[in-house]
Design an enzyme around this catalytic site. Structure first.
Site, short mmCIF file in Angstrom:
data_model
loop_
_atom_site.label_atom_id
_atom_site.label_comp_id
_atom_site.label_asym_id
_atom_site.label_seq_id
_atom_site.Cartn_x
_atom_site.Cartn_y
_atom_site.Cartn_z
CD GLU A 1 -4.85 6.24 2.33
OE1 GLU A 1 -4.82 5.16 2.93
OE2 GLU A 1 -3.83 6.91 2.10
CG HIS B 1 0.29 6.17 -0.67
ND1 HIS B 1 -0.84 6.77 -1.17
CD2 HIS B 1 -0.08 5.60 0.53
CE1 HIS B 1 -1.86 6.57 -0.33
NE2 HIS B 1 -1.42 5.86 0.70
CG HIS C 1 -1.71 1.19 1.47
ND1 HIS C 1 -3.06 1.27 1.20
CD2 HIS C 1 -1.37 2.41 1.98
CE1 HIS C 1 -3.50 2.48 1.52
NE2 HIS C 1 -2.49 3.19 2.00
CD GLU C 2 1.92 3.69 3.58
OE1 GLU C 2 2.38 4.79 3.21
OE2 GLU C 2 0.75 3.57 4.00
#
Length: 276
Positions: free
Chosen positions: A206, A153, A149-150
């Site tokens: 997100e 980003h 997930h990070e």
């Protein structure tokens, strides 16, 4: 690491005008991947990818030095090896979204902190907090969901997009001054700190990071459904007092779980293929 939606400050027409005045252009930072990420992004010409990566590298170095001085850097060697091994498998898959990211100077460290959190700065500078590991008793697949997930980003350059939107919302302020010189450098550094550690990401960011992270994890050989169990653990960790900071701008529990379950089902063939 969250962003307040621009519509609170500007109408749609005003946003368009502000983005134009700030020299923003529509770009596509990544390929769509199997999850189908296709949203156009608007980036200011005043903030280049290289500039933000350089600033991120400087800030990361300072944060790592501070953690080392405080005895909070990579304290548990086995834990650090585990996190770094998971991250390496995920990083090996980033080319599906953007081939140039395979050449980033990736760095991965574990910081001793009770906070349930993790982040990835522009250019691939990753930190995972021990609170995330210890409090949630996260499995490897669940850690892969967080780290993926990070990483997503960073691949999507969400920080640069937020900085560009900040600049568009603050036409006439010093952050729109010439991009050379100490004042502009300070403005950029402050803006990066703000979007990485103070302001929330938008729900759009997100959701993109969730979906891309699940795909990265599946391709790396981690069960994509672990993203669902991870969220359930994070939600439970709040003890009914609101979501952990990591999740404070995510969609509602039911909405997010439903989306993650759908994406996990779509990614199962990639996961199964990776296991052969």
């Amino acid at each position: 690491m969250k962003f307040v939606a621009m519509r609170r400050f500007l109408s749609v027409g005003a946003v368009t005008l502000a983005l134009t005045l700030a020299g923003c252009a529509a770009v596509q930072t990544t390929g769509s991947g199997a999850v189908g990420i296709q949203r156009q992004q608007y980036m200011s010409s005043l903030v280049s990818e290289q500039q933000l990566q350089q600033e991120a590298a400087s800030q990361y170095s300072a944060l790592i030095s501070q953690a080392r001085a405080q005895g909070a850097l990579d304290v548990n060697a086995a834990q650090t090896r585990r996190v770094q091994a998971i991250a390496r498998r995920l990083i090996a898959q980033v080319g599906v979204f953007r081939p140039d990211a395979t050449q980033w100077n990736w760095q991965v460290h574990v910081l001793k902190s009770n906070e349930i959190n993790a982040w990835c700065m522009p250019g691939g500078k990753i930190a995972v907090y021990t609170g995330l590991i210890d409090k949630l008793k996260a499995t490897d697949a669940e850690l892969a969901a967080v780290i993926g997930h990070e990483i997503a980003h960073a691949l999507r350059e969400h920080a640069r997009e937020q900085v560009s939107q900040q600049m568009a919302a603050n036409i006439g302020l010093s952050v729109l001054a010439a991009v050379t010189g100490s004042q502009a450098s300070a403005d950029l550094g402050g803006a990066l700190t703000n979007v990485m550690f103070t302001l929330p990401n938008s729900r759009t960011h997100e959701i993109e990071a969730d979906r891309m992270g699940v795909e990265l994890a599946a391709r790396a050989g981690y069960d994509p459904y672990a993203a669902v169990t991870l969220w359930q653990k994070m939600s439970a960790a709040s003890g009914g007092a609101g979501q952990p900071e990591f999740l404070s701008t995510h969609p509602s529990a039911d909405t997010r779980i439903a989306d993650l379950q759908n994406i996990a089902a779509q990614m199962m063939p990639l996961y199964q293929q990776s296991r052969r």
